[in-house]
Scaffold this active site. Structure first.
Site, PDB file in Angstrom:
ATOM      1  N   ASP A  78      -8.277  -5.016  -6.607  1.00  0.00           N
ATOM      2  CA  ASP A  78      -7.905  -3.910  -5.721  1.00  0.00           C
ATOM      3  C   ASP A  78      -8.076  -2.566  -6.425  1.00  0.00           C
ATOM      4  O   ASP A  78      -7.397  -2.304  -7.418  1.00  0.00           O
ATOM      5  CB  ASP A  78      -6.450  -4.088  -5.286  1.00  0.00           C
ATOM      6  CG  ASP A  78      -5.937  -2.927  -4.443  1.00  0.00           C
ATOM      7  OD1 ASP A  78      -6.771  -2.196  -3.868  1.00  0.00           O
ATOM      8  OD2 ASP A  78      -4.702  -2.767  -4.351  1.00  0.00           O
TER       9      ASP A  78
ATOM     10  N   SER B 212       0.849  -1.177   0.000  1.00  0.00           N
ATOM     11  CA  SER B 212       0.000   0.000   0.000  1.00  0.00           C
ATOM     12  C   SER B 212       0.893   1.237   0.000  1.00  0.00           C
ATOM     13  O   SER B 212       1.849   1.282  -0.743  1.00  0.00           O
ATOM     14  CB  SER B 212      -0.937  -0.030   1.194  1.00  0.00           C
ATOM     15  OG  SER B 212      -2.014   0.792   0.948  1.00  0.00           O
TER      16      SER B 212
ATOM     17  N   HIS C 205      -6.080  -6.035  -2.335  1.00  0.00           N
ATOM     18  CA  HIS C 205      -5.003  -5.182  -1.844  1.00  0.00           C
ATOM     19  C   HIS C 205      -3.958  -6.003  -1.078  1.00  0.00           C
ATOM     20  O   HIS C 205      -4.258  -6.633  -0.075  1.00  0.00           O
ATOM     21  CB  HIS C 205      -5.625  -4.131  -0.923  1.00  0.00           C
ATOM     22  CG  HIS C 205      -4.824  -2.890  -0.745  1.00  0.00           C
ATOM     23  ND1 HIS C 205      -4.338  -2.153  -1.799  1.00  0.00           N
ATOM     24  CD2 HIS C 205      -4.434  -2.229   0.366  1.00  0.00           C
ATOM     25  CE1 HIS C 205      -3.700  -1.094  -1.343  1.00  0.00           C
ATOM     26  NE2 HIS C 205      -3.732  -1.123  -0.028  1.00  0.00           N
TER      27      HIS C 205
END
Length: 497
Positions: A439, A175, A465
Protein backbone atom coordinates in the site's frame (compact mmCIF):
# COMPACT_ATOMS: atom_id res chain seq x y z
CA UNK A 1 -16.97 4.56 2.91
CA UNK A 2 -14.49 4.49 5.30
CA UNK A 3 -11.61 5.63 4.42
CA UNK A 4 -9.02 8.76 3.50
CA UNK A 5 -8.36 6.17 1.98
CA UNK A 6 -9.12 2.68 2.27
CA UNK A 7 -10.42 1.46 -0.75
CA UNK A 8 -12.41 1.26 -3.57
CA UNK A 9 -10.61 0.86 -6.58
CA UNK A 10 -13.75 -0.54 -7.46
CA UNK A 11 -14.92 2.55 -7.49
CA UNK A 12 -17.94 2.87 -8.44
CA UNK A 13 -20.45 0.95 -7.22
CA UNK A 14 -21.80 2.75 -4.41
CA UNK A 15 -22.02 5.70 -6.48
CA UNK A 16 -25.28 7.40 -6.07
CA UNK A 17 -24.63 9.56 -9.06
CA UNK A 18 -23.90 8.53 -12.60
CA UNK A 19 -20.33 8.11 -13.76
CA UNK A 20 -19.04 11.10 -15.61
CA UNK A 21 -16.14 10.85 -17.97
CA UNK A 22 -14.43 14.10 -17.03
CA UNK A 23 -13.80 12.92 -13.47
CA UNK A 24 -11.09 10.22 -13.43
CA UNK A 25 -12.00 7.00 -11.64
CA UNK A 26 -8.90 7.42 -9.46
CA UNK A 27 -8.20 11.00 -8.34
CA UNK A 28 -5.62 12.08 -5.74
CA UNK A 29 -5.38 8.50 -4.45
CA UNK A 30 -9.16 8.30 -3.98
CA UNK A 31 -11.26 5.98 -6.11
CA UNK A 32 -14.79 7.09 -6.88
CA UNK A 33 -16.85 5.98 -3.87
CA UNK A 34 -14.12 6.48 -1.28
CA UNK A 35 -10.92 4.84 -0.24
CA UNK A 36 -12.38 1.95 1.65
CA UNK A 37 -14.00 -0.50 -0.71
CA UNK A 38 -17.12 -2.49 -0.24
CA UNK A 39 -16.49 -5.89 1.37
CA UNK A 40 -17.90 -9.15 0.08
CA UNK A 41 -20.84 -10.52 2.02
CA UNK A 42 -21.81 -14.03 2.96
CA UNK A 43 -25.56 -14.49 3.12
CA UNK A 44 -28.34 -12.00 2.64
CA UNK A 45 -31.08 -10.36 4.67
CA UNK A 46 -31.86 -6.75 5.47
CA UNK A 47 -29.10 -4.27 6.33
CA UNK A 48 -29.47 -1.89 9.28
CA UNK A 49 -31.72 1.10 8.55
CA UNK A 50 -30.60 4.72 8.38
CA UNK A 51 -30.79 6.50 11.73
CA UNK A 52 -30.17 10.18 12.40
CA UNK A 53 -28.55 12.28 15.10
CA UNK A 54 -28.86 16.09 15.32
CA UNK A 55 -25.39 17.69 15.22
CA UNK A 56 -24.17 21.27 15.47
CA UNK A 57 -22.87 22.78 12.25
CA UNK A 58 -19.92 24.39 14.04
CA UNK A 59 -18.77 22.73 17.26
CA UNK A 60 -16.26 25.52 17.88
CA UNK A 61 -18.58 28.54 17.84
CA UNK A 62 -21.06 28.67 20.72
CA UNK A 63 -22.93 31.55 19.10
CA UNK A 64 -23.71 29.50 15.97
CA UNK A 65 -26.82 27.47 16.79
CA UNK A 66 -27.36 25.91 13.36
CA UNK A 67 -27.85 22.14 13.33
CA UNK A 68 -28.15 19.32 10.78
CA UNK A 69 -28.93 15.58 10.68
CA UNK A 70 -26.06 13.06 10.55
CA UNK A 71 -26.64 9.47 9.46
CA UNK A 72 -25.57 6.46 11.51
CA UNK A 73 -26.16 2.70 11.65
CA UNK A 74 -26.59 0.24 14.53
CA UNK A 75 -26.13 -3.54 14.75
CA UNK A 76 -26.89 -4.88 18.26
CA UNK A 77 -27.10 -8.54 17.18
CA UNK A 78 -23.95 -9.58 19.08
CA UNK A 79 -24.26 -7.18 22.02
CA UNK A 80 -24.06 -8.80 25.45
CA UNK A 81 -24.68 -7.04 28.80
CA UNK A 82 -21.51 -5.22 29.85
CA UNK A 83 -20.06 -5.71 26.37
CA UNK A 84 -17.95 -3.12 24.54
CA UNK A 85 -19.07 -0.65 21.90
CA UNK A 86 -17.29 -0.78 18.53
CA UNK A 87 -17.50 2.45 16.52
CA UNK A 88 -16.64 2.34 12.81
CA UNK A 89 -15.72 5.82 11.60
CA UNK A 90 -17.01 6.95 8.21
CA UNK A 91 -14.73 8.68 5.73
CA UNK A 92 -14.52 10.35 2.36
CA UNK A 93 -17.40 8.51 0.73
CA UNK A 94 -20.89 7.20 1.43
CA UNK A 95 -21.07 5.07 4.59
CA UNK A 96 -22.06 1.61 3.37
CA UNK A 97 -24.28 -0.39 5.77
CA UNK A 98 -22.85 -3.65 4.38
CA UNK A 99 -19.96 -2.96 6.79
CA UNK A 100 -22.48 -3.43 9.62
CA UNK A 101 -22.75 -7.16 8.86
CA UNK A 102 -19.36 -8.12 7.44
CA UNK A 103 -15.64 -7.50 7.75
CA UNK A 104 -13.02 -8.33 10.36
CA UNK A 105 -14.47 -5.98 12.98
CA UNK A 106 -17.76 -7.91 12.87
CA UNK A 107 -15.87 -11.13 13.67
CA UNK A 108 -14.26 -9.29 16.61
CA UNK A 109 -17.71 -8.08 17.69
CA UNK A 110 -19.02 -11.66 17.79
CA UNK A 111 -16.05 -12.70 19.93
CA UNK A 112 -16.31 -9.78 22.36
CA UNK A 113 -20.12 -9.38 22.44
CA UNK A 114 -19.91 -5.85 21.09
CA UNK A 115 -22.49 -3.30 20.04
CA UNK A 116 -21.57 -2.09 16.51
CA UNK A 117 -22.11 1.51 15.39
CA UNK A 118 -21.05 3.41 12.28
CA UNK A 119 -21.21 7.20 11.88
CA UNK A 120 -21.12 8.71 8.39
CA UNK A 121 -18.64 11.59 7.95
CA UNK A 122 -20.10 15.08 7.60
CA UNK A 123 -20.49 16.20 3.95
CA UNK A 124 -20.37 12.64 2.55
CA UNK A 125 -23.13 10.21 1.63
CA UNK A 126 -26.47 11.44 2.98
CA UNK A 127 -24.94 13.52 5.80
CA UNK A 128 -25.46 17.03 4.43
CA UNK A 129 -24.74 19.79 6.99
CA UNK A 130 -25.44 22.61 4.51
CA UNK A 131 -27.71 23.22 1.53
CA UNK A 132 -24.83 22.75 -0.92
CA UNK A 133 -21.05 22.40 -1.13
CA UNK A 134 -20.18 26.03 -1.88
CA UNK A 135 -16.77 27.20 -0.69
CA UNK A 136 -18.50 29.21 2.03
CA UNK A 137 -20.26 26.09 3.28
CA UNK A 138 -17.22 23.82 3.01
CA UNK A 139 -15.52 25.79 5.80
CA UNK A 140 -17.34 23.41 8.19
CA UNK A 141 -15.71 20.36 6.57
CA UNK A 142 -12.58 19.40 8.52
CA UNK A 143 -11.11 16.53 10.49
CA UNK A 144 -11.55 18.54 13.69
CA UNK A 145 -15.29 19.05 13.14
CA UNK A 146 -15.54 15.34 12.29
CA UNK A 147 -13.86 14.37 15.58
CA UNK A 148 -16.24 16.66 17.47
CA UNK A 149 -19.15 14.96 15.66
CA UNK A 150 -17.82 11.61 16.90
CA UNK A 151 -17.51 12.88 20.49
CA UNK A 152 -21.07 14.20 20.55
CA UNK A 153 -22.39 11.03 18.90
CA UNK A 154 -20.57 8.84 21.43
CA UNK A 155 -22.21 10.60 24.38
CA UNK A 156 -25.59 10.75 22.62
CA UNK A 157 -25.55 6.95 22.17
CA UNK A 158 -24.55 6.38 25.81
CA UNK A 159 -27.69 8.30 26.88
CA UNK A 160 -29.95 6.85 24.20
CA UNK A 161 -29.01 3.21 24.88
CA UNK A 162 -28.44 3.49 28.62
CA UNK A 163 -24.79 2.42 28.37
CA UNK A 164 -22.58 2.29 31.46
CA UNK A 165 -18.91 2.90 32.20
CA UNK A 166 -18.18 -0.83 31.86
CA UNK A 167 -19.26 -0.62 28.18
CA UNK A 168 -15.82 0.34 26.88
CA UNK A 169 -15.52 1.97 23.46
CA UNK A 170 -13.11 0.99 20.67
CA UNK A 171 -12.88 2.96 17.40
CA UNK A 172 -12.12 1.48 13.97
CA UNK A 173 -11.29 3.14 10.68
CA UNK A 174 -9.42 2.52 7.44
CA UNK A 175 -7.50 5.06 5.36
CA UNK A 176 -8.47 8.64 6.29
CA UNK A 177 -10.85 7.23 8.97
CA UNK A 178 -7.85 5.22 10.18
CA UNK A 179 -6.21 8.55 10.95
CA UNK A 180 -9.44 9.80 12.54
CA UNK A 181 -9.57 6.68 14.74
CA UNK A 182 -6.06 7.41 16.07
CA UNK A 183 -6.78 11.13 16.43
CA UNK A 184 -10.05 10.48 18.29
CA UNK A 185 -8.19 8.39 20.87
CA UNK A 186 -5.53 11.15 21.04
CA UNK A 187 -7.99 14.04 21.48
CA UNK A 188 -10.77 12.30 23.46
CA UNK A 189 -8.99 9.55 25.47
CA UNK A 190 -11.68 9.74 28.17
CA UNK A 191 -14.31 8.67 25.63
CA UNK A 192 -12.59 5.68 24.02
CA UNK A 193 -10.51 2.85 25.48
CA UNK A 194 -8.49 2.05 22.37
CA UNK A 195 -8.28 2.58 18.61
CA UNK A 196 -7.60 0.50 15.51
CA UNK A 197 -6.12 2.84 12.87
CA UNK A 198 -5.76 0.86 9.65
CA UNK A 199 -3.75 2.30 6.73
CA UNK A 200 -4.08 5.79 8.19
CA UNK A 201 -1.79 8.54 6.85
CA UNK A 202 -0.70 10.41 9.98
CA UNK A 203 1.80 12.76 8.35
CA UNK A 204 0.23 15.54 6.29
CA UNK A 205 2.62 16.23 3.41
CA UNK A 206 2.35 18.57 0.43
CA UNK A 207 4.38 16.66 -2.14
CA UNK A 208 3.75 12.97 -1.48
CA UNK A 209 6.61 11.75 -3.70
CA UNK A 210 6.92 8.50 -1.75
CA UNK A 211 3.57 7.31 -3.14
CA UNK A 212 4.91 6.66 -6.64
CA UNK A 213 8.09 5.18 -5.16
CA UNK A 214 6.08 2.57 -3.25
CA UNK A 215 4.08 1.86 -6.43
CA UNK A 216 7.45 1.23 -8.13
CA UNK A 217 8.60 -1.08 -5.32
CA UNK A 218 5.30 -2.96 -5.32
CA UNK A 219 5.47 -3.53 -9.09
CA UNK A 220 9.06 -4.74 -8.59
CA UNK A 221 7.79 -7.64 -6.46
CA UNK A 222 7.08 -9.34 -9.83
CA UNK A 223 10.72 -8.90 -10.93
CA UNK A 224 12.77 -6.07 -12.49
CA UNK A 225 11.22 -6.18 -15.97
CA UNK A 226 7.91 -4.47 -15.17
CA UNK A 227 9.33 -1.09 -14.12
CA UNK A 228 11.91 -1.26 -16.89
CA UNK A 229 9.17 -1.72 -19.48
CA UNK A 230 7.02 1.05 -17.97
CA UNK A 231 10.08 3.34 -18.22
CA UNK A 232 10.56 2.39 -21.88
CA UNK A 233 6.86 3.07 -22.53
CA UNK A 234 7.17 6.43 -20.76
CA UNK A 235 10.17 7.30 -22.95
CA UNK A 236 8.19 6.38 -26.05
CA UNK A 237 5.22 8.55 -25.01
CA UNK A 238 7.58 11.47 -24.34
CA UNK A 239 9.02 11.11 -27.85
CA UNK A 240 5.60 10.77 -29.46
CA UNK A 241 4.45 14.00 -27.80
CA UNK A 242 7.08 15.91 -29.82
CA UNK A 243 5.62 15.15 -33.29
CA UNK A 244 2.18 15.59 -34.82
CA UNK A 245 2.25 12.02 -36.07
CA UNK A 246 3.15 10.74 -32.60
CA UNK A 247 0.34 12.72 -30.94
CA UNK A 248 -2.19 11.36 -33.43
CA UNK A 249 -1.02 7.85 -32.60
CA UNK A 250 -1.38 8.52 -28.85
CA UNK A 251 -4.93 9.86 -29.41
CA UNK A 252 -5.77 6.57 -31.07
CA UNK A 253 -4.05 3.95 -28.90
CA UNK A 254 -5.11 5.58 -25.62
CA UNK A 255 -8.61 6.21 -27.02
CA UNK A 256 -8.78 9.89 -26.05
CA UNK A 257 -12.22 11.54 -26.20
CA UNK A 258 -10.79 14.50 -28.11
CA UNK A 259 -7.37 15.10 -29.69
CA UNK A 260 -4.67 16.02 -27.19
CA UNK A 261 -3.53 19.65 -27.40
CA UNK A 262 0.17 19.44 -26.61
CA UNK A 263 0.26 23.21 -26.04
CA UNK A 264 -2.24 22.87 -23.18
CA UNK A 265 0.04 22.05 -20.27
CA UNK A 266 -2.81 21.02 -17.96
CA UNK A 267 -4.34 18.60 -20.47
CA UNK A 268 -0.94 16.98 -21.00
CA UNK A 269 -0.43 16.69 -17.22
CA UNK A 270 -3.92 15.20 -16.89
CA UNK A 271 -3.04 12.68 -19.60
CA UNK A 272 0.13 11.61 -17.77
CA UNK A 273 -1.73 11.47 -14.47
CA UNK A 274 -4.49 9.30 -15.98
CA UNK A 275 -2.29 6.70 -17.68
CA UNK A 276 -0.04 6.29 -14.62
CA UNK A 277 -3.08 6.33 -12.33
CA UNK A 278 -4.10 2.99 -13.87
CA UNK A 279 -1.12 1.41 -12.11
CA UNK A 280 -1.54 3.35 -8.85
CA UNK A 281 -5.17 2.33 -8.39
CA UNK A 282 -4.43 -1.35 -8.97
CA UNK A 283 -1.41 -1.36 -6.63
CA UNK A 284 -3.33 0.44 -3.86
CA UNK A 285 -5.93 -2.33 -3.69
CA UNK A 286 -3.92 -5.31 -4.92
CA UNK A 287 -5.56 -8.64 -4.03
CA UNK A 288 -7.82 -7.34 -1.29
CA UNK A 289 -11.08 -9.17 -0.64
CA UNK A 290 -13.50 -6.70 -2.14
CA UNK A 291 -15.23 -9.00 -4.59
CA UNK A 292 -18.99 -9.13 -4.23
CA UNK A 293 -21.99 -9.09 -6.53
CA UNK A 294 -21.09 -6.83 -9.40
CA UNK A 295 -17.73 -5.65 -8.07
CA UNK A 296 -15.35 -4.72 -10.83
CA UNK A 297 -11.59 -4.71 -11.05
CA UNK A 298 -10.83 -7.01 -8.12
CA UNK A 299 -9.22 -9.57 -10.45
CA UNK A 300 -6.90 -6.96 -11.99
CA UNK A 301 -3.73 -7.26 -9.93
CA UNK A 302 -0.09 -6.21 -10.07
CA UNK A 303 0.61 -9.58 -11.71
CA UNK A 304 -1.95 -8.89 -14.44
CA UNK A 305 -0.57 -5.42 -15.26
CA UNK A 306 3.04 -6.56 -15.22
CA UNK A 307 2.08 -9.57 -17.35
CA UNK A 308 0.79 -7.14 -19.99
CA UNK A 309 3.84 -4.82 -19.68
CA UNK A 310 6.28 -7.75 -19.99
CA UNK A 311 4.75 -9.14 -23.20
CA UNK A 312 7.63 -8.93 -25.66
CA UNK A 313 5.45 -9.48 -28.73
CA UNK A 314 4.34 -5.82 -28.74
CA UNK A 315 6.02 -2.43 -28.36
CA UNK A 316 6.11 -1.25 -24.74
CA UNK A 317 3.92 1.77 -25.50
CA UNK A 318 1.28 -0.56 -26.97
CA UNK A 319 1.39 -2.62 -23.76
CA UNK A 320 0.95 0.61 -21.76
CA UNK A 321 -2.09 1.44 -23.89
CA UNK A 322 -3.44 -2.10 -23.37
CA UNK A 323 -3.36 -1.56 -19.60
CA UNK A 324 -5.33 1.64 -20.17
CA UNK A 325 -7.85 -0.17 -22.40
CA UNK A 326 -8.31 -2.92 -19.81
CA UNK A 327 -9.18 -0.44 -17.05
CA UNK A 328 -11.40 1.68 -19.31
CA UNK A 329 -13.33 -1.44 -20.26
CA UNK A 330 -13.54 -2.52 -16.62
CA UNK A 331 -14.98 0.81 -15.54
CA UNK A 332 -17.13 1.17 -18.67
CA UNK A 333 -15.45 4.30 -19.99
CA UNK A 334 -16.11 4.83 -23.70
CA UNK A 335 -13.07 7.07 -24.09
CA UNK A 336 -10.37 8.71 -21.96
CA UNK A 337 -11.27 12.34 -21.17
CA UNK A 338 -8.13 14.27 -20.24
CA UNK A 339 -9.67 17.74 -20.60
CA UNK A 340 -8.50 19.66 -17.55
CA UNK A 341 -11.17 22.33 -17.99
CA UNK A 342 -13.97 19.73 -18.10
CA UNK A 343 -12.67 18.12 -14.91
CA UNK A 344 -12.43 21.47 -13.09
CA UNK A 345 -15.91 22.49 -14.30
CA UNK A 346 -17.40 19.31 -12.83
CA UNK A 347 -15.53 19.73 -9.55
CA UNK A 348 -16.85 23.31 -9.26
CA UNK A 349 -20.44 22.03 -9.14
CA UNK A 350 -21.91 22.71 -5.69
CA UNK A 351 -25.25 20.87 -5.86
CA UNK A 352 -25.75 17.71 -3.81
CA UNK A 353 -27.14 16.19 -7.01
CA UNK A 354 -23.91 16.75 -8.99
CA UNK A 355 -21.37 14.06 -9.82
CA UNK A 356 -18.73 15.96 -7.83
CA UNK A 357 -20.78 15.69 -4.61
CA UNK A 358 -20.24 11.91 -4.60
CA UNK A 359 -17.18 12.96 -2.61
CA UNK A 360 -14.59 14.18 -5.09
CA UNK A 361 -15.26 17.87 -4.47
CA UNK A 362 -15.29 17.41 -0.70
CA UNK A 363 -12.19 15.23 -0.46
CA UNK A 364 -10.12 17.49 -2.71
CA UNK A 365 -11.20 20.41 -0.50
CA UNK A 366 -9.79 18.57 2.51
CA UNK A 367 -6.51 17.94 0.67
CA UNK A 368 -6.37 21.64 -0.30
CA UNK A 369 -6.90 22.86 3.28
CA UNK A 370 -5.57 20.23 5.71
CA UNK A 371 -3.51 17.44 4.18
CA UNK A 372 -1.90 17.86 0.76
CA UNK A 373 -1.17 14.16 0.05
CA UNK A 374 -0.48 14.99 -3.62
CA UNK A 375 0.86 11.97 -5.47
CA UNK A 376 3.18 13.82 -7.84
CA UNK A 377 5.78 12.61 -10.34
CA UNK A 378 8.51 14.69 -8.66
CA UNK A 379 10.60 11.74 -7.46
CA UNK A 380 13.58 11.25 -9.81
CA UNK A 381 13.68 7.49 -9.28
CA UNK A 382 10.44 6.09 -10.73
CA UNK A 383 9.27 4.92 -14.17
CA UNK A 384 6.20 7.11 -14.78
CA UNK A 385 7.97 10.22 -16.09
CA UNK A 386 7.63 13.72 -14.70
CA UNK A 387 4.46 14.85 -16.38
CA UNK A 388 2.26 15.41 -13.29
CA UNK A 389 4.32 17.64 -10.95
CA UNK A 390 3.17 19.06 -7.62
CA UNK A 391 2.16 22.32 -9.30
CA UNK A 392 -0.52 20.43 -11.28
CA UNK A 393 -2.27 19.33 -8.07
CA UNK A 394 -1.89 22.64 -6.25
CA UNK A 395 -3.29 24.55 -9.23
CA UNK A 396 -6.46 22.46 -8.95
CA UNK A 397 -7.05 23.93 -5.47
CA UNK A 398 -7.06 27.49 -6.84
CA UNK A 399 -9.01 26.60 -9.97
CA UNK A 400 -11.76 24.69 -8.14
CA UNK A 401 -12.18 26.74 -4.96
CA UNK A 402 -10.58 30.15 -5.57
CA UNK A 403 -7.24 31.93 -5.51
CA UNK A 404 -7.03 31.96 -1.71
CA UNK A 405 -6.51 28.18 -1.88
CA UNK A 406 -2.89 28.11 -2.96
CA UNK A 407 0.43 26.58 -1.99
CA UNK A 408 1.13 29.20 0.69
CA UNK A 409 -2.18 28.73 2.51
CA UNK A 410 -2.03 24.95 2.09
CA UNK A 411 1.47 24.78 3.60
CA UNK A 412 0.10 26.66 6.62
CA UNK A 413 -2.81 24.20 6.82
CA UNK A 414 -0.48 21.19 6.64
CA UNK A 415 1.74 22.64 9.36
CA UNK A 416 -1.34 23.20 11.50
CA UNK A 417 -2.53 19.62 10.96
CA UNK A 418 0.82 18.15 11.96
CA UNK A 419 1.05 20.47 14.97
CA UNK A 420 -2.49 19.58 16.00
CA UNK A 421 -2.15 15.79 15.84
CA UNK A 422 1.60 15.23 16.18
CA UNK A 423 2.07 13.51 12.80
CA UNK A 424 4.34 10.45 13.19
CA UNK A 425 5.15 11.50 16.77
CA UNK A 426 1.52 11.15 17.88
CA UNK A 427 1.49 11.06 21.68
CA UNK A 428 -1.54 8.86 22.26
CA UNK A 429 -1.77 5.45 23.91
CA UNK A 430 -3.63 2.22 23.16
CA UNK A 431 -3.64 2.64 19.37
CA UNK A 432 -2.73 -0.08 16.87
CA UNK A 433 -1.61 0.86 13.35
CA UNK A 434 -2.00 -1.92 10.76
CA UNK A 435 -0.36 -1.10 7.39
CA UNK A 436 0.38 -3.10 4.24
CA UNK A 437 3.80 -3.12 2.56
CA UNK A 438 2.23 -2.95 -0.94
CA UNK A 439 0.00 0.00 0.00
CA UNK A 440 1.59 3.33 -1.05
CA UNK A 441 -0.14 5.11 1.87
CA UNK A 442 2.02 3.22 4.40
CA UNK A 443 4.77 5.76 3.64
CA UNK A 444 2.84 8.36 5.70
CA UNK A 445 1.94 5.99 8.53
CA UNK A 446 3.51 4.25 11.52
CA UNK A 447 5.10 0.97 10.46
CA UNK A 448 7.45 0.35 13.42
CA UNK A 449 6.55 0.32 17.13
CA UNK A 450 7.40 3.78 18.53
CA UNK A 451 9.83 3.11 21.39
CA UNK A 452 8.66 3.58 24.95
CA UNK A 453 4.99 4.05 24.04
CA UNK A 454 1.73 2.14 24.20
CA UNK A 455 1.40 2.43 20.42
CA UNK A 456 1.69 -0.63 18.20
CA UNK A 457 2.57 -1.06 14.53
CA UNK A 458 1.37 -4.12 12.61
CA UNK A 459 3.25 -4.07 9.30
CA UNK A 460 1.78 -6.68 6.96
CA UNK A 461 4.10 -7.94 4.24
CA UNK A 462 2.54 -8.32 0.83
CA UNK A 463 -0.84 -6.66 1.47
CA UNK A 464 -2.41 -3.42 0.25
CA UNK A 465 -4.72 -0.68 1.52
CA UNK A 466 -6.91 -1.74 4.50
CA UNK A 467 -6.49 -5.44 3.70
CA UNK A 468 -6.93 -6.50 7.35
CA UNK A 469 -10.43 -4.94 7.45
CA UNK A 470 -11.97 -7.05 4.70
CA UNK A 471 -13.57 -10.45 5.31
CA UNK A 472 -11.05 -13.29 5.56
CA UNK A 473 -10.46 -15.51 2.53
CA UNK A 474 -8.79 -18.90 2.24
CA UNK A 475 -6.22 -17.29 -0.09
CA UNK A 476 -5.10 -14.76 2.54
CA UNK A 477 -1.34 -14.90 3.22
CA UNK A 478 -0.19 -16.09 6.64
CA UNK A 479 1.00 -12.55 7.52
CA UNK A 480 -2.51 -11.18 7.01
CA UNK A 481 -4.13 -13.91 9.10
CA UNK A 482 -1.62 -13.26 11.87
CA UNK A 483 -2.22 -9.48 11.68
CA UNK A 484 -5.94 -9.93 12.30
CA UNK A 485 -5.16 -12.03 15.39
CA UNK A 486 -2.57 -9.53 16.63
CA UNK A 487 -5.06 -6.66 16.40
CA UNK A 488 -7.66 -8.78 18.19
CA UNK A 489 -5.14 -9.41 20.96
CA UNK A 490 -4.61 -5.68 21.54
CA UNK A 491 -8.39 -5.08 21.65
CA UNK A 492 -8.69 -7.87 24.25
CA UNK A 493 -5.93 -6.27 26.35
CA UNK A 494 -7.57 -2.82 26.26
CA UNK A 495 -10.97 -4.20 27.20
CA UNK A 496 -9.46 -6.14 30.07
CA UNK A 497 -7.73 -3.14 31.63
Amino acid sequence: NMADMCARVALLLACIVGYTAALPWFLHGRPRGGMLGRPGRAGSGPLPADQWVTQRLDHYNDADLRTWEQRYFVNDTFFKPGGPVFLMIGGEGTADPIWMVTGTWIEYAKDFGALCLMLEHRYYGKSHPTEDTSVENLQYLSSEQALADLAYFRNYMVDKMGLKTDNKWITFGGSYPGSLSAWFRLKYPHLVAGAVATSGPLLAELDFVEYVEVVRDSLATTGPECNKNIQLATNAVENMLTTQEGVESLNKIFNLCSPLDVNNRNDVANFWSSISGNFMGVVQYNKDNREFEGAVGTNITIDVLCGIMNDGSRAQVDNYAMVNSLLMKTYKQKCLDVSYDSMIKELQETSWKSAASEGGRQWIYQTCTEFGFYQSSDSPDQPFGHGFPLSFSVQQCSDIYGSQFNQTTLMEGIKRTNTNYGALKIAGTKIVFPNGSIDPWHALGITKDPEGTDLHAVYIKGTAHCANMYPASVEDPAELKQARETVKGYIGDWLGQ
